[in-house]
Scaffold this motif. Structure first.
Motif, PDB file in Angstrom:
ATOM      1  N   ASP A 266       7.102  36.846 -20.099  1.00  0.00           N
ATOM      2  CA  ASP A 266       8.186  35.965 -19.649  1.00  0.00           C
ATOM      3  C   ASP A 266       7.959  34.501 -20.019  1.00  0.00           C
ATOM      4  OD1 ASP A 266       6.293  34.966 -17.891  1.00  0.00           O
ATOM      5  OD2 ASP A 266       7.173  35.867 -16.103  1.00  0.00           O
ATOM      6  N   LYS A 267       6.821  34.196 -20.662  1.00  0.00           N
ATOM      7  CA  LYS A 267       6.537  32.859 -21.210  1.00  0.00           C
ATOM      8  C   LYS A 267       6.559  31.778 -20.135  1.00  0.00           C
ATOM      9  CE  LYS A 267       8.667  34.064 -25.635  1.00  0.00           C
ATOM     10  NZ  LYS A 267       9.680  33.686 -26.649  1.00  0.00           N
ATOM     11  N   SER A 268       6.219  32.145 -18.911  1.00  0.00           N
ATOM     12  CA  SER A 268       6.197  31.150 -17.841  1.00  0.00           C
ATOM     13  C   SER A 268       4.968  30.257 -17.922  1.00  0.00           C
ATOM     14  CB  SER A 268       6.242  31.844 -16.481  1.00  0.00           C
ATOM     15  OG  SER A 268       5.155  32.761 -16.358  1.00  0.00           O
ATOM     16  N   LEU A 269       3.876  30.770 -18.522  1.00  0.00           N
ATOM     17  CA  LEU A 269       2.654  30.000 -18.678  1.00  0.00           C
ATOM     18  C   LEU A 269       2.195  30.077 -20.118  1.00  0.00           C
ATOM     19  CD1 LEU A 269       0.652  31.131 -15.509  1.00  0.00           C
ATOM     20  CD2 LEU A 269       2.042  29.083 -15.773  1.00  0.00           C
ATOM     21  N   HIS A 270       1.507  29.027 -20.565  1.00  0.00           N
ATOM     22  CA  HIS A 270       0.990  28.983 -21.921  1.00  0.00           C
ATOM     23  C   HIS A 270      -0.418  28.397 -21.899  1.00  0.00           C
ATOM     24  CE1 HIS A 270       5.393  28.891 -22.357  1.00  0.00           C
ATOM     25  NE2 HIS A 270       5.200  29.559 -23.498  1.00  0.00           N
ATOM     26  N   MET A 271      -1.138  28.649 -22.967  1.00  0.00           N
ATOM     27  CA  MET A 271      -2.451  28.040 -23.114  1.00  0.00           C
ATOM     28  C   MET A 271      -2.311  26.524 -23.148  1.00  0.00           C
ATOM     29  SD  MET A 271      -4.681  30.570 -23.458  1.00  0.00           S
ATOM     30  CE  MET A 271      -6.051  29.934 -24.411  1.00  0.00           C
ATOM     31  N   GLY A 272      -3.142  25.822 -22.379  1.00  0.00           N
ATOM     32  CA  GLY A 272      -3.112  24.369 -22.367  1.00  0.00           C
ATOM     33  C   GLY A 272      -2.236  23.762 -21.293  1.00  0.00           C
ATOM     34  N   ASP A 273      -1.518  24.595 -20.528  1.00  0.00           N
ATOM     35  CA  ASP A 273      -0.668  24.061 -19.453  1.00  0.00           C
ATOM     36  C   ASP A 273      -1.523  23.507 -18.322  1.00  0.00           C
ATOM     37  OD1 ASP A 273       1.532  24.759 -20.860  1.00  0.00           O
ATOM     38  OD2 ASP A 273       2.201  26.375 -19.532  1.00  0.00           O
ATOM     39  N   MET A 274      -1.012  22.456 -17.680  1.00  0.00           N
ATOM     40  CA  MET A 274      -1.657  21.871 -16.499  1.00  0.00           C
ATOM     41  C   MET A 274      -1.008  22.480 -15.261  1.00  0.00           C
ATOM     42  SD  MET A 274      -3.828  19.602 -17.773  1.00  0.00           S
ATOM     43  CE  MET A 274      -4.170  18.537 -16.389  1.00  0.00           C
ATOM     44  N   LEU A 275      -1.812  23.192 -14.444  1.00  0.00           N
ATOM     45  CA  LEU A 275      -1.279  23.922 -13.307  1.00  0.00           C
ATOM     46  C   LEU A 275      -1.931  23.485 -12.005  1.00  0.00           C
ATOM     47  CD1 LEU A 275      -1.312  27.589 -14.708  1.00  0.00           C
ATOM     48  CD2 LEU A 275       0.488  25.882 -14.932  1.00  0.00           C
ATOM     49  N   SER A 276      -1.170  23.671 -10.932  1.00  0.00           N
ATOM     50  CA  SER A 276      -1.695  23.561  -9.568  1.00  0.00           C
ATOM     51  C   SER A 276      -1.468  24.911  -8.890  1.00  0.00           C
ATOM     52  CB  SER A 276      -1.001  22.447  -8.788  1.00  0.00           C
ATOM     53  OG  SER A 276      -1.358  21.186  -9.293  1.00  0.00           O
ATOM     54  N   ILE A 277      -2.561  25.597  -8.535  1.00  0.00           N
ATOM     55  CA  ILE A 277      -2.488  26.900  -7.876  1.00  0.00           C
ATOM     56  C   ILE A 277      -3.333  26.811  -6.615  1.00  0.00           C
ATOM     57  CG2 ILE A 277      -2.901  29.371  -8.090  1.00  0.00           C
ATOM     58  CD1 ILE A 277      -2.771  29.046 -11.085  1.00  0.00           C
ATOM     59  N   ARG A 278      -2.669  26.944  -5.461  1.00  0.00           N
ATOM     60  CA  ARG A 278      -3.333  26.756  -4.174  1.00  0.00           C
ATOM     61  C   ARG A 278      -3.985  25.371  -4.158  1.00  0.00           C
ATOM     62  NH1 ARG A 278      -5.807  32.829  -2.821  1.00  0.00           N
ATOM     63  NH2 ARG A 278      -3.770  33.881  -2.830  1.00  0.00           N
ATOM     64  N   ASN A 279      -5.311  25.298  -4.033  1.00  0.00           N
ATOM     65  CA  ASN A 279      -5.966  23.990  -4.025  1.00  0.00           C
ATOM     66  C   ASN A 279      -6.692  23.702  -5.334  1.00  0.00           C
ATOM     67  OD1 ASN A 279      -7.829  25.980  -3.587  1.00  0.00           O
ATOM     68  ND2 ASN A 279      -9.148  24.748  -2.263  1.00  0.00           N
ATOM     69  N   HIS A 280      -6.289  24.366  -6.414  1.00  0.00           N
ATOM     70  CA  HIS A 280      -6.916  24.179  -7.723  1.00  0.00           C
ATOM     71  C   HIS A 280      -5.936  23.506  -8.678  1.00  0.00           C
ATOM     72  CE1 HIS A 280     -10.157  26.686  -6.300  1.00  0.00           C
ATOM     73  NE2 HIS A 280      -9.333  27.699  -6.099  1.00  0.00           N
ATOM     74  N   TYR A 281      -6.463  22.544  -9.440  1.00  0.00           N
ATOM     75  CA  TYR A 281      -5.656  21.834 -10.432  1.00  0.00           C
ATOM     76  C   TYR A 281      -6.461  21.731 -11.715  1.00  0.00           C
ATOM     77  CZ  TYR A 281      -3.392  17.962 -12.893  1.00  0.00           C
ATOM     78  OH  TYR A 281      -2.786  17.180 -13.847  1.00  0.00           O
ATOM     79  N   GLY A 282      -5.873  22.172 -12.837  1.00  0.00           N
ATOM     80  CA  GLY A 282      -6.601  22.110 -14.097  1.00  0.00           C
ATOM     81  C   GLY A 282      -5.783  22.618 -15.258  1.00  0.00           C
ATOM     82  N   THR A 283      -6.476  22.873 -16.367  1.00  0.00           N
ATOM     83  CA  THR A 283      -5.846  23.284 -17.623  1.00  0.00           C
ATOM     84  C   THR A 283      -6.111  24.766 -17.878  1.00  0.00           C
ATOM     85  OG1 THR A 283      -6.271  21.071 -18.503  1.00  0.00           O
ATOM     86  CG2 THR A 283      -5.673  22.780 -20.090  1.00  0.00           C
ATOM     87  N   VAL A 284      -5.091  25.479 -18.321  1.00  0.00           N
ATOM     88  CA  VAL A 284      -5.243  26.894 -18.673  1.00  0.00           C
ATOM     89  C   VAL A 284      -6.001  26.975 -19.992  1.00  0.00           C
ATOM     90  CG1 VAL A 284      -4.051  29.044 -19.201  1.00  0.00           C
ATOM     91  CG2 VAL A 284      -3.108  27.478 -17.494  1.00  0.00           C
ATOM     92  N   THR A 285      -7.188  27.582 -19.965  1.00  0.00           N
ATOM     93  CA  THR A 285      -7.994  27.712 -21.181  1.00  0.00           C
ATOM     94  C   THR A 285      -7.972  29.127 -21.747  1.00  0.00           C
ATOM     95  OG1 THR A 285      -9.986  28.115 -19.844  1.00  0.00           O
ATOM     96  CG2 THR A 285      -9.533  25.845 -20.520  1.00  0.00           C
ATOM     97  N   GLU A 286      -7.770  30.132 -20.892  1.00  0.00           N
ATOM     98  CA  GLU A 286      -7.730  31.521 -21.362  1.00  0.00           C
ATOM     99  C   GLU A 286      -6.762  32.320 -20.508  1.00  0.00           C
ATOM    100  OE1 GLU A 286     -11.295  33.721 -22.389  1.00  0.00           O
ATOM    101  OE2 GLU A 286     -12.467  31.867 -22.262  1.00  0.00           O
ATOM    102  N   LEU A 287      -6.017  33.207 -21.186  1.00  0.00           N
ATOM    103  CA  LEU A 287      -5.144  34.157 -20.499  1.00  0.00           C
ATOM    104  C   LEU A 287      -5.646  35.556 -20.828  1.00  0.00           C
ATOM    105  CD1 LEU A 287      -1.622  32.579 -21.163  1.00  0.00           C
ATOM    106  CD2 LEU A 287      -2.748  32.796 -18.958  1.00  0.00           C
TER     107      LEU A 287
END
Length: 431
Positions: A266-287
């Motif tokens: 569904d292309k909702s997330l991509h490599m390199g996206d900046m996300l906030s999930i629960r109390n975590h914030y960072g960059t997607v490095t691997e799917l």
């Protein structure tokens, strides 16, 4: 031709057993193996101690696994030709063949590490594979392979209605291993091609790579089982049991795998996206198929199951165009020139190198009238947010600080009322 050579060689060795020639050959072989072992041990110590320069370290480190058999083989060849006119050298010929086979086999297995790279399992079992193949080749070179195969074939047993023997089981295992290696190599080649393609969406490339590997492994397993005579219809029972297991004991694992494919499609997330999930914030490095790796700004990595990204609220700070808004909050005193402060913030935001070249890339607004001053917010749109924003915010704050000092604009700080301070001190003194 090989059988004739082996027969002649063994006749020569048998004849030498009753002479002093056999003892001399055994002594020469033992001496050469000892010298080669000492040289190999010394080389390893030199490499570990770092007493070898970088160029030689890379070269010698690559042939370290070949050093012992290669040196021993060369010394045996020299000894064979040196003693050929003095005595029979049948044992030396046989030992040289064995060591040459070891050199070739270790070289081929070492090359496999790079063909299937990255393959941790191959690195772990490299010596086991090399020694297994060498034992088979050594039995063949020495003429003992056929008798050994006959002994294995004579060990018979039954599994249900099917008659099996030890040789068939070993052949089946080797067939499965070789077929799996070939399948993994082919899938690896296809993966490299797919990941290098720029015409396919990144998420679809990951999906295709995983499907290719899965299909290759299943086909290799079915082909190898059919090659050794195992009825593949028996897998239907196993498939039913696996389905029941997934339905009960492996619900979470199955859910994570399905969620992973949904996220990729569904292309909702991509490599390199900046996300906030629960109390975590960072960059997607691997799917991955089962989880996602989120690298936080402090360098730590968080492994988040794919099911979490389906069931929880996920904030994506990266737009489809891979740009993000960075807010800068500043509070100035009421005595400061408000219009001038807003103009300075606008200029500082536009002059930064990472700010997008767009009229709407910088925005300055009044957030609130606080007790101690006026809250202003500078918003800057930047590209490639996965590179981080901490340094950007620091540079913007530093530039604002310098400009405010130059223009006599005061940043608001919390001041306590002197009367409150005096009253507090008096209470403390009475106590």
């Amino acid at each position: 031709m090989m059988d004739n050579d082996i027969n002649i060689l063994w006749k020569e060795i048998v004849q030498d057993l009753s002479t002093v020639s056999a003892l001399w050959q055994l002594f020469v072989c033992g001496l050469i193996l000892a010298v080669s072992g000492l040289l190999n041990w010394h080389l390893g110590k030199q490499i570990e101690a770092g007493r070898v320069n970088t160029v030689y370290k890379l070269l010698l480190g690559g042939i370290e696994r070949l050093f012992f058999p290669l040196v021993a083989f060369l010394l045996l060849v020299i000894a064979r030709y040196a003693l050929h006119d003095v005595m029979h050298v049948g044992l030396l010929k046989l030992a040289a063949r064995m060591l040459l086979a070891m050199v070739i086999i270790r070289s081929l297995v070492y090359v496999l590490r790079y063909v299937f790279s990255p393959s941790a399992w191959l690195h772990s079992f490299e010596r086991v594979i090399a020694w297994t193949v060498w034992v088979i080749v050594a039995l063949h070179l020495s003429g003992f392979l056929d008798p050994a195969l006959q002994i294995l074939e004579d060990v018979r047993f039954s599994v249900g209605k099917q008659k099996l023997n030890l040789l068939l089981l070993i052949q089946g295992g080797l067939t499965i291993v070789i077929t799996m290696l070939a399948a993994l190599w082919l899938s690896r080649m296809l993966e490299l091609r797919l990941m290098a393609s720029t015409n396919i969406n990144g998420n679809w490339r990951v999906i295709m790579v995983k499907l290719v590997r899965m299909v290759a492994i299943v086909l290799a397993l079915l082909m190898s089982m059919a090659a050794v005579g195992i009825d593949v219809t028996m897998l239907s029972v196993f498939g039913g049991a696996l389905g029941v297991g997934l339905g009960f004991g492996l619900q979470k694992i199955a859910s994570n795998y399905v969620s992973g494919f949904i996220i990729l499609m569904d292309k909702s997330l991509h490599m390199g996206d900046m996300l906030s999930i629960r109390n975590h914030y960072g960059t997607v490095t691997e799917l991955r198929s089962r989880y996602m790796i989120l690298r936080k700004q402090d360098g730590t990595e968080v492994i988040i199951p794919n099911e979490t990204m389906i069931t929880d609220v996920v904030i994506n700070h990266t737009s489809a165009a891979h740009k993000a808004k960075v807010p800068i909050l500043v509070r100035i005193t009421y005595e400061s020139n408000l219009d001038q402060a807003m103009q300075i913030l606008n200029e500082v935001g536009r002059t930064h190198e990472r700010t997008l070249n767009d009229p709407t890339a910088v925005d300055v607004i009044i957030k609130a009238f606080a007790d101690t001053g006026v809250d202003l917010q500078l918003s800057v749109w930047v590209a490639e947010p996965e590179e981080g924003t901490a340094k950007l915010q620091s540079e913007l704050y530093h530039a604002i600080w310098q400009r405010f000092k130059a223009e006599n604009i005061e940043i608001s700080v919390y001041h306590r009322d002197p009367r409150v301070i005096a009253a507090t001190n008096a209470v403390a003194a009475d106590a």
